[in-house]
Design a protein around this motif. Sequence first.
Motif, mmCIF file in Angstrom:
data_model
loop_
_atom_site.group_PDB
_atom_site.id
_atom_site.type_symbol
_atom_site.label_atom_id
_atom_site.label_comp_id
_atom_site.label_asym_id
_atom_site.label_seq_id
_atom_site.Cartn_x
_atom_site.Cartn_y
_atom_site.Cartn_z
ATOM 1 N N ILE A 293 -6.551 -2.617 -5.964
ATOM 2 C CA ILE A 293 -6.159 -2.455 -4.801
ATOM 3 C C ILE A 293 -6.608 -1.048 -4.048
ATOM 4 O O ILE A 293 -5.642 -0.112 -4.340
ATOM 5 C CB ILE A 293 -4.826 -3.015 -4.330
ATOM 6 N N ALA A 294 -7.839 -0.855 -3.979
ATOM 7 C CA ALA A 294 -8.474 0.570 -3.916
ATOM 8 C C ALA A 294 -9.494 0.660 -2.829
ATOM 9 O O ALA A 294 -10.403 -0.321 -2.705
ATOM 10 C CB ALA A 294 -8.865 1.082 -5.243
ATOM 11 N N TYR A 295 -9.224 1.505 -1.925
ATOM 12 C CA TYR A 295 -10.272 1.372 -0.615
ATOM 13 C C TYR A 295 -11.324 2.558 -0.539
ATOM 14 O O TYR A 295 -11.110 3.473 -1.150
ATOM 15 C CB TYR A 295 -9.435 1.579 0.523
ATOM 16 N N CYS B 122 -8.665 -7.416 -1.302
ATOM 17 C CA CYS B 122 -8.641 -5.965 -1.043
ATOM 18 C C CYS B 122 -9.197 -5.761 0.326
ATOM 19 O O CYS B 122 -8.664 -4.806 1.114
ATOM 20 C CB CYS B 122 -9.715 -5.228 -1.970
ATOM 21 N N ALA B 123 -10.099 -6.533 0.891
ATOM 22 C CA ALA B 123 -10.642 -6.314 2.259
ATOM 23 C C ALA B 123 -9.775 -6.548 3.046
ATOM 24 O O ALA B 123 -9.470 -5.964 4.287
ATOM 25 C CB ALA B 123 -11.984 -7.338 2.440
ATOM 26 N N THR B 124 -8.761 -7.639 2.915
ATOM 27 C CA THR B 124 -7.484 -8.158 3.853
ATOM 28 C C THR B 124 -6.603 -6.879 3.794
ATOM 29 O O THR B 124 -6.160 -6.475 4.893
ATOM 30 C CB THR B 124 -7.077 -9.309 3.288
ATOM 31 N N TYR B 125 -6.200 -6.466 2.447
ATOM 32 C CA TYR B 125 -5.433 -5.241 2.709
ATOM 33 C C TYR B 125 -5.693 -3.916 3.439
ATOM 34 O O TYR B 125 -5.062 -3.295 3.920
ATOM 35 C CB TYR B 125 -5.020 -4.765 1.182
ATOM 36 N N PHE C 275 -0.382 -1.470 -1.768
ATOM 37 C CA PHE C 275 -0.469 -2.276 -0.263
ATOM 38 C C PHE C 275 0.813 -1.520 0.641
ATOM 39 O O PHE C 275 1.529 -2.258 0.820
ATOM 40 C CB PHE C 275 -0.197 -3.611 -0.253
ATOM 41 N N TYR C 276 0.968 -0.236 0.397
ATOM 42 C CA TYR C 276 1.974 0.525 0.809
ATOM 43 C C TYR C 276 1.976 1.835 1.538
ATOM 44 O O TYR C 276 0.616 2.378 1.354
ATOM 45 C CB TYR C 276 3.187 1.238 -0.207
ATOM 46 N N ALA D 5 1.833 -5.894 2.666
ATOM 47 C CA ALA D 5 1.274 -7.174 2.000
ATOM 48 C C ALA D 5 1.888 -8.664 2.791
ATOM 49 O O ALA D 5 2.631 -9.458 2.156
ATOM 50 C CB ALA D 5 1.713 -7.448 0.425
ATOM 51 N N THR D 6 1.705 -8.399 4.206
ATOM 52 C CA THR D 6 2.003 -9.365 5.056
ATOM 53 C C THR D 6 0.948 -9.724 6.193
ATOM 54 O O THR D 6 0.014 -8.986 6.342
ATOM 55 C CB THR D 6 3.458 -9.525 5.585
ATOM 56 N N SER D 7 1.047 -10.699 6.993
ATOM 57 C CA SER D 7 0.021 -10.932 8.064
ATOM 58 C C SER D 7 -0.150 -9.917 9.098
ATOM 59 O O SER D 7 0.831 -9.319 9.207
ATOM 60 C CB SER D 7 0.300 -12.342 8.442
#
Length: 401
Positions: free
Chosen positions: A210-212, A295-298, A324-325, A379-381
Motif C-alpha cells: 500500500i504505497a503511492y 492500492c488505487a482505491t486507498y 491506509f492512515y 480503509a472504509t468507503s
Amino acid sequence: MIPVSESLARVRPSPTVAASQRARELIAEGRDVISLSAGEPDFDTPRHVKDAAIAALEGGKTKYTAPDGIPELKAAVAAKFRRENGLDYTPEEITVGAGGKQVIFNALMATLNPGDEVVIPAPYWVSYPDIVRLAGAEPVIVETEMAAGFKLAPDALEAAITPRTRWVLLNSPGNPTGAGYARAELAALAEVLLRHPGVLVLSDDIYEHIAYDGFTFATPAEVAPGLRDRTLTLNGVSKAYAMTGWRIGYAGGPAELIAAMGKLQSQSTTCPAALSQWAAVAALEGPQEFLSEACATYRRRRDLVVARLNAIPGVMCPVPEGAFYVYPSIEGLMGRTTAGGRRIETDQDFTDALLEEQGVAAVFGAAFGLSPHFRVSYATSDAVLEAACARVAAFVAGMRG
Ligand SMILES: Cc1ncc(COP(=O)(O)O)c(C=O)c1O
C-alpha cells in the motif's frame, strides 16, 4: 483478586482496542457512530484465496503442520522475497506465524533479556513497546517530527543506540502516519547501523503493497546487504490481501534467529492454522491484480481525507506515502472548548469529545507516542469518509476560545 505476572503488569491495555470498544458500546446504546479506528482493509479476501482454503479443507489439510510453516508456504514466501525484494532466503531462513504480530512477538521474546533496550521511532505501532516490555526489556522511544515526515534521522538513531541496544524497529510505510522511507533514507540509517554490529534490525514491511505516487518501497536487508545477517524482514498477508482474520505473517532472517523463534512457537501455538497457510500460498502465488486495485482505491480515499481534513482550520494533515492512515496534527485546537463544553487539553480529550459529541471514533496520538495528533484509518468507503470528515469539520466549527 488474581495477581498477574510482573511482566504482564508492565503492559498497557491496547488503546486502539479500547477506542473500538467504546465505539461498540455507543453503537449498542443506539448511537450513530462512524468508526475510523479499524486497522484493517474493508475489502473481502480475494475469491481464489478462499477457494484454496476450501480445497485444503476438502483435501484433509486439517492437521498440525511443521511449527514455523509448511514447506509450500515457505517456498512461496522465498519466491515473494526474491521477486519483489531481491532477497534470497533458504527455507531455514523463513518463519511463518499466526500474523505478523506473532512473528514480532517471537523475535523479541526469543532474544531479549531484562535491561536490554529496543529503539522505537515514534509515532509507532501501539504493540511494539508493550511486546518489548512483556519480554522484560526497555523500549527507547525516539520522537520524530511531522516537519521531517515523521522519519527517524540518522543522528537521532546514532544518539539512541547504547551498549544495551539489541534491536531497532523500523516500519515503512508506517502505522500510524503512513510515512515511508525512501531507499536513500534507509541507506543513511543503515550507515549508522553498520557501525553497531551488535544491533538487530526488525523491518516491519506489512504495508509494503500500500504505497503511492512516486514512492518506491525498499527494505533494509536489500538496501544494505551488510545488514542482511542481522535483519528480520517481516511481512504478511493481512493488509496486502485483506486477510486479517486468517492470521498469517512471515519473515526472512538469519537461520539462528529463525530457529530460536520456531522453538518458541512450537511451545506456544504449535503452528499457524493449516487452512490459513494454504490460503496464504494461494495469495502469494496466485494473481496479484488485487494489490494494485486495492492500492488505487486507498489512494483515492487518501486524497479525499487529506483534502477534507486540511480544509478544517486548526487541523494539519500531511500527505502520507503509504498504508491506509493519516495522522493529522491538532496543535491548533489545543486549549479550545467544544460546543458540548469540553476543554481540549490533550489529543485524547479531542478524540473522546469527537466520539461523544459527533459520533466519530478515531485514535488519539498519545497512544502512538506523538501528540497532539489523531489517527484516521481510511480503509472504509468514500461515503463513510465524507460523512466522517463533515462531522469532524462541524465539531471543530462548533469550538470556541
Ligand atoms: C505496523 C504493523 N505491524 C504488524 C501488524 C500485525 O499485523 P498481523 O498480525 O495482522 O499480520 C500490524 C497490524 O495492525 C501493523 O499495523
